[in-house]
Scaffold this motif. Structure first.
Motif, mmCIF file in Angstrom:
data_model
loop_
_atom_site.group_PDB
_atom_site.id
_atom_site.type_symbol
_atom_site.label_atom_id
_atom_site.label_comp_id
_atom_site.label_asym_id
_atom_site.label_seq_id
_atom_site.Cartn_x
_atom_site.Cartn_y
_atom_site.Cartn_z
ATOM 1 N N LEU A 35 0.009 6.543 2.714
ATOM 2 C CA LEU A 35 -1.129 6.761 1.819
ATOM 3 C C LEU A 35 -1.584 8.203 2.007
ATOM 4 O O LEU A 35 -1.834 8.633 3.129
ATOM 5 C CB LEU A 35 -2.259 5.792 2.173
ATOM 6 C CG LEU A 35 -3.537 5.891 1.346
ATOM 7 C CD1 LEU A 35 -3.313 5.383 -0.071
ATOM 8 C CD2 LEU A 35 -4.654 5.081 2.000
ATOM 9 N N ASP A 72 1.037 5.856 -2.303
ATOM 10 C CA ASP A 72 -0.227 5.784 -3.022
ATOM 11 C C ASP A 72 -1.089 6.949 -2.536
ATOM 12 O O ASP A 72 -0.740 7.626 -1.567
ATOM 13 C CB ASP A 72 -0.915 4.441 -2.738
ATOM 14 C CG ASP A 72 -1.986 4.105 -3.766
ATOM 15 O OD1 ASP A 72 -2.239 4.926 -4.678
ATOM 16 O OD2 ASP A 72 -2.586 3.026 -3.650
ATOM 17 N N VAL A 78 -5.396 8.553 -2.390
ATOM 18 C CA VAL A 78 -6.825 8.388 -2.632
ATOM 19 C C VAL A 78 -7.409 9.786 -2.691
ATOM 20 O O VAL A 78 -7.091 10.624 -1.841
ATOM 21 C CB VAL A 78 -7.484 7.560 -1.505
ATOM 22 C CG1 VAL A 78 -8.996 7.572 -1.646
ATOM 23 C CG2 VAL A 78 -6.972 6.122 -1.521
ATOM 24 N N ARG A 132 -6.471 -0.374 -0.788
ATOM 25 C CA ARG A 132 -5.156 0.268 -0.932
ATOM 26 C C ARG A 132 -4.307 0.038 0.316
ATOM 27 O O ARG A 132 -3.114 -0.216 0.243
ATOM 28 C CB ARG A 132 -5.315 1.770 -1.163
ATOM 29 C CG ARG A 132 -6.098 2.124 -2.399
ATOM 30 C CD ARG A 132 -5.249 1.979 -3.665
ATOM 31 N NE ARG A 132 -6.051 2.152 -4.842
ATOM 32 C CZ ARG A 132 -6.455 3.341 -5.308
ATOM 33 N NH1 ARG A 132 -6.095 4.444 -4.702
ATOM 34 N NH2 ARG A 132 -7.190 3.410 -6.378
ATOM 35 N N ASN A 187 -2.981 -3.465 0.260
ATOM 36 C CA ASN A 187 -1.875 -3.589 -0.690
ATOM 37 C C ASN A 187 -0.580 -3.011 -0.141
ATOM 38 O O ASN A 187 0.488 -3.593 -0.299
ATOM 39 C CB ASN A 187 -2.228 -2.832 -1.978
ATOM 40 C CG ASN A 187 -2.599 -3.767 -3.095
ATOM 41 O OD1 ASN A 187 -1.892 -4.748 -3.327
ATOM 42 N ND2 ASN A 187 -3.694 -3.488 -3.764
ATOM 43 N N LEU A 188 -0.676 -1.848 0.488
ATOM 44 C CA LEU A 188 0.528 -1.199 1.005
ATOM 45 C C LEU A 188 1.128 -1.990 2.162
ATOM 46 O O LEU A 188 2.345 -2.114 2.274
ATOM 47 C CB LEU A 188 0.227 0.237 1.444
ATOM 48 C CG LEU A 188 -0.040 1.211 0.293
ATOM 49 C CD1 LEU A 188 -0.434 2.573 0.834
ATOM 50 C CD2 LEU A 188 1.181 1.330 -0.610
ATOM 51 N N GLY A 221 1.358 -2.262 -5.144
ATOM 52 C CA GLY A 221 0.539 -1.289 -4.431
ATOM 53 C C GLY A 221 1.055 0.128 -4.545
ATOM 54 O O GLY A 221 0.322 1.076 -4.319
ATOM 55 N N LYS A 222 2.339 0.290 -4.908
ATOM 56 C CA LYS A 222 2.901 1.638 -4.967
ATOM 57 C C LYS A 222 2.623 2.265 -6.324
ATOM 58 O O LYS A 222 2.779 1.627 -7.357
ATOM 59 C CB LYS A 222 4.408 1.568 -4.724
ATOM 60 C CG LYS A 222 5.096 2.920 -4.670
ATOM 61 C CD LYS A 222 6.549 2.726 -4.295
ATOM 62 C CE LYS A 222 7.366 3.986 -4.487
ATOM 63 N NZ LYS A 222 7.106 5.002 -3.461
ATOM 64 N N ARG A 252 0.511 1.416 -11.551
ATOM 65 C CA ARG A 252 0.554 0.748 -10.240
ATOM 66 C C ARG A 252 0.309 -0.734 -10.490
ATOM 67 O O ARG A 252 -0.532 -1.097 -11.302
ATOM 68 C CB ARG A 252 -0.538 1.315 -9.332
ATOM 69 C CG ARG A 252 -0.816 0.448 -8.110
ATOM 70 C CD ARG A 252 -1.795 1.081 -7.138
ATOM 71 N NE ARG A 252 -2.942 1.602 -7.829
ATOM 72 C CZ ARG A 252 -3.600 2.706 -7.473
ATOM 73 N NH1 ARG A 252 -3.226 3.400 -6.439
ATOM 74 N NH2 ARG A 252 -4.642 3.110 -8.158
ATOM 75 N N VAL A 257 -1.279 -3.985 -9.047
ATOM 76 C CA VAL A 257 -2.259 -4.402 -8.049
ATOM 77 C C VAL A 257 -2.140 -5.892 -7.896
ATOM 78 O O VAL A 257 -2.266 -6.642 -8.855
ATOM 79 C CB VAL A 257 -3.684 -4.035 -8.504
ATOM 80 C CG1 VAL A 257 -4.678 -4.306 -7.409
ATOM 81 C CG2 VAL A 257 -3.722 -2.566 -8.893
#
Ligand code: CA
Length: 238
Positions: A86, A107, A109, A121, A124-125, A182-183, A233, A235
């Protein structure tokens, strides 16, 4: 899903680094904090098997070695190449974000960030990396988000009991999405996933296929999030 992951945060702004550490520890993770890019590279190369890092959070601008360079290294290094990354960045131009994603980040932020978004996030990853481990060991042919199912052996897709009629490109896109929840997928990477032979696929073609796919997915279309100027993405939150 593994709840207590080992997370490495590389961030030179001490206040932000501390907030992240405390918040992720509250979620049950073990956090290692490093403030310098070159130190982080050494740590990455020397990490032991027992305490392997499960997820990397990299600030982009760092003293020593930049987050982008660390990211590229993680993707080349055998022990870390499949681990989720991330990226934190103060740069919000689409080109800059795409540069990070193409360096191998999953991903990103942008700063200033909402801590709850960041935690979502991360979750998710970690889920995504757990899924891909499962896939390697059992060669799972079924991909699914809730009632949406793909049987990759038969190339068939269902929502609940209803089989969907997708075009080949829509099908390939959906498989690409469900394999990597998530990606963030840039248009470029999506083009590569459906490119077949000399047919020229453009950004606009991708958007058209996604439009068609979303229509057929009905309620499930909400799982495909548009990231303006960058890509898409999936989710997969509960
Ligand atoms: Ca920084």
């Amino acid at each position: 899903m593994k709840e207590n992951a080992n997370v490495l945060i590389v961030e030179d702004e001490h206040d932000i680094a501390e907030i992240l550490k405390v918040q992720l520890e509250t979620s049950g993770h073990n956090v290692t904090l490093i403030h310098d890019g070159s130190e982080a590279l050494e740590f990455i190369q020397e990490q032991s098997e027992e305490k392997k890092i499960d997820l990397y959070i990299l600030d982009r601008m760092l003293p020593g070695t930049t987050g982008l360079e660390i990211c590229k290294f993680l993707r080349m290094f055998k022990k870390t190449k499949a681990k989720p990354i991330l990226m934190l960045t103060a740069m919000t131009l689409p080109e800059q974000v795409i540069e990070g994603l193409e360096a191998g980040a999953d991903d990103y932020v942008t700063k200033p960030f909402d801590i709850n978004i960041l935690k979502a996030r991360v979750k998710n990853l970690l889920r995504r990396s757990q899924l891909s481990i499962g896939e390697e060991s059992s060669e799972e042919a079924i991909l699914a988000i809730k009632g949406l199912k793909i049987d990759t052996n038969q190339c068939k897709v269902w929502i609940d009991e209803n089989e969907l009629d997708l075009t080949l490109s829509e099908y390939k896109l959906l498989v690409t999405f469900l394999k990597q929840p998530g990606k963030v997928l840039t248009r470029n990477s999506l083009i590569q996933s459906i490119q077949d032979g000399p047919v020229h696929v453009t950004d606009r073609t991708i958007d058209t296929h996604i439009f068609g796919l979303r229509k057929k997915l009905g309620d499930y279309s909400k799982f495909i999030e548009t990231i303006r100027g960058i890509g898409y993405r999936v989710v997969a939150n509960d």
